[in-house]
Design a protein around this motif. Structure first.
Motif, PDB file in Angstrom:
ATOM      1  N   SER A  20       0.828  -1.218   0.000  1.00  0.00           N
ATOM      2  CA  SER A  20       0.000   0.000   0.000  1.00  0.00           C
ATOM      3  C   SER A  20       0.855   1.258   0.000  1.00  0.00           C
ATOM      4  O   SER A  20       0.384   2.325  -0.360  1.00  0.00           O
ATOM      5  N   PHE A  22       1.504   2.813   2.457  1.00  0.00           N
ATOM      6  CA  PHE A  22       0.831   3.675   3.435  1.00  0.00           C
ATOM      7  C   PHE A  22       1.266   3.245   4.833  1.00  0.00           C
ATOM      8  O   PHE A  22       0.789   2.251   5.372  1.00  0.00           O
ATOM      9  N   VAL A  24       1.624   3.417   8.800  1.00  0.00           N
ATOM     10  CA  VAL A  24       0.814   3.851   9.938  1.00  0.00           C
ATOM     11  C   VAL A  24       1.564   3.510  11.228  1.00  0.00           C
ATOM     12  O   VAL A  24       2.198   2.450  11.327  1.00  0.00           O
ATOM     13  N   ASN A  40       2.012  -0.916  11.022  1.00  0.00           N
ATOM     14  CA  ASN A  40       1.387  -1.908  10.155  1.00  0.00           C
ATOM     15  C   ASN A  40       2.461  -2.793   9.522  1.00  0.00           C
ATOM     16  O   ASN A  40       3.573  -2.346   9.218  1.00  0.00           O
ATOM     17  N   GLU A  42       2.518  -5.469   6.486  1.00  0.00           N
ATOM     18  CA  GLU A  42       1.770  -6.052   5.377  1.00  0.00           C
ATOM     19  C   GLU A  42       2.349  -7.402   4.963  1.00  0.00           C
ATOM     20  O   GLU A  42       3.425  -7.821   5.420  1.00  0.00           O
ATOM     21  N   CYS A  51      -2.641  -4.288  11.193  1.00  0.00           N
ATOM     22  CA  CYS A  51      -2.689  -2.838  11.383  1.00  0.00           C
ATOM     23  C   CYS A  51      -1.758  -2.402  12.524  1.00  0.00           C
ATOM     24  O   CYS A  51      -1.420  -3.187  13.415  1.00  0.00           O
ATOM     25  N   ALA A  52      -1.415  -1.140  12.491  1.00  0.00           N
ATOM     26  CA  ALA A  52      -0.556  -0.559  13.523  1.00  0.00           C
ATOM     27  C   ALA A  52      -1.174  -0.705  14.913  1.00  0.00           C
ATOM     28  O   ALA A  52      -0.479  -1.016  15.889  1.00  0.00           O
ATOM     29  N   GLU A  53      -2.480  -0.487  15.003  1.00  0.00           N
ATOM     30  CA  GLU A  53      -3.153  -0.564  16.305  1.00  0.00           C
ATOM     31  C   GLU A  53      -3.026  -1.978  16.886  1.00  0.00           C
ATOM     32  O   GLU A  53      -2.820  -2.154  18.096  1.00  0.00           O
ATOM     33  N   VAL A  81      -6.400   9.615   9.912  1.00  0.00           N
ATOM     34  CA  VAL A  81      -6.958   8.322   9.508  1.00  0.00           C
ATOM     35  C   VAL A  81      -7.681   7.648  10.660  1.00  0.00           C
ATOM     36  O   VAL A  81      -7.079   7.406  11.707  1.00  0.00           O
ATOM     37  N   PRO A  82      -8.953   7.317  10.468  1.00  0.00           N
ATOM     38  CA  PRO A  82      -9.667   6.610  11.526  1.00  0.00           C
ATOM     39  C   PRO A  82      -9.305   5.132  11.518  1.00  0.00           C
ATOM     40  O   PRO A  82      -9.073   4.555  10.458  1.00  0.00           O
ATOM     41  N   PRO A  83      -9.232   4.498  12.692  1.00  0.00           N
ATOM     42  CA  PRO A  83      -8.955   3.057  12.746  1.00  0.00           C
ATOM     43  C   PRO A  83     -10.017   2.266  11.980  1.00  0.00           C
ATOM     44  O   PRO A  83     -11.189   2.662  11.943  1.00  0.00           O
TER      45      PRO A  83
END
Ligand code: THU
Length: 131
Positions: A20, A22, A24, A40, A42, A51-53, A81-83
């Motif tokens: 991506s 992208f 995070v 994150n 991938e 995901c990072a969270e 960016v929202p989770p």
């Protein structure tokens, strides 16, 4: 919260996002006050990416904590960016509805919200209690 955003920004640099492009970063503060970071990660089999969270939560649990008191997420995006839906559920597992969540961009934009606002009406263990 800015220290938490800083921790998220630092770990974002380590994100593995070749597909991506992208990156995070996320950071959560445990009830002890300690900060846990995640980025994150991938995979060429795209759904296997994380995901990072999720990474930050995993680091917290691996350190022996299961309650979080604040969350920060940062990305290089036009707006904070929202989770994703899955990460909202993951955050709700370990944080109360009033836990503050700061969504940030690398340009300095900030959006302050809470776990409860991100996931209203969430499924919880109480829904399985019929006694
Ligand atoms: N991503 C996160 O890590 N956290 C978010 O809150 C939104 C999306 C990642 C997943 C994937 O690696 C990339 O961003 C693009 O969706």
């Amino acid at each position: 919260m800015e220290d938490l955003v800083g921790a998220a920004a630092a770990v974002r640099e380590k994100a593995y996002a070749p597909y991506s492009r992208f990156k995070v970063g996320a950071a959560v503060r445990g009830a002890s006050g300690a900060v846990y970071q995640g980025c994150n990660v991938e995979n060429v089999a795209y759904p296997e990416g994380t995901c990072a969270e999720a990474g930050a939560i995993a680091a917290m649990v691996a350190a022996g904590e299961t309650r979080l008191t604040a969350v920060a997420v940062i990305a290089d995006s036009p707006s904070p960016v929202p989770p994703c839906g899955g990460c909202r559920q993951k955050l709700a597992e370990f944080g109360l509805a009033e836990v503050p969540v700061t969504l940030a961009t690398t340009d300095g934009a900030r959006l302050e919200t809470t776990i409860g606002a991100l996931l209203p009406g969430s499924f919880s263990a109480a829904h399985m209690d019929r006694t």
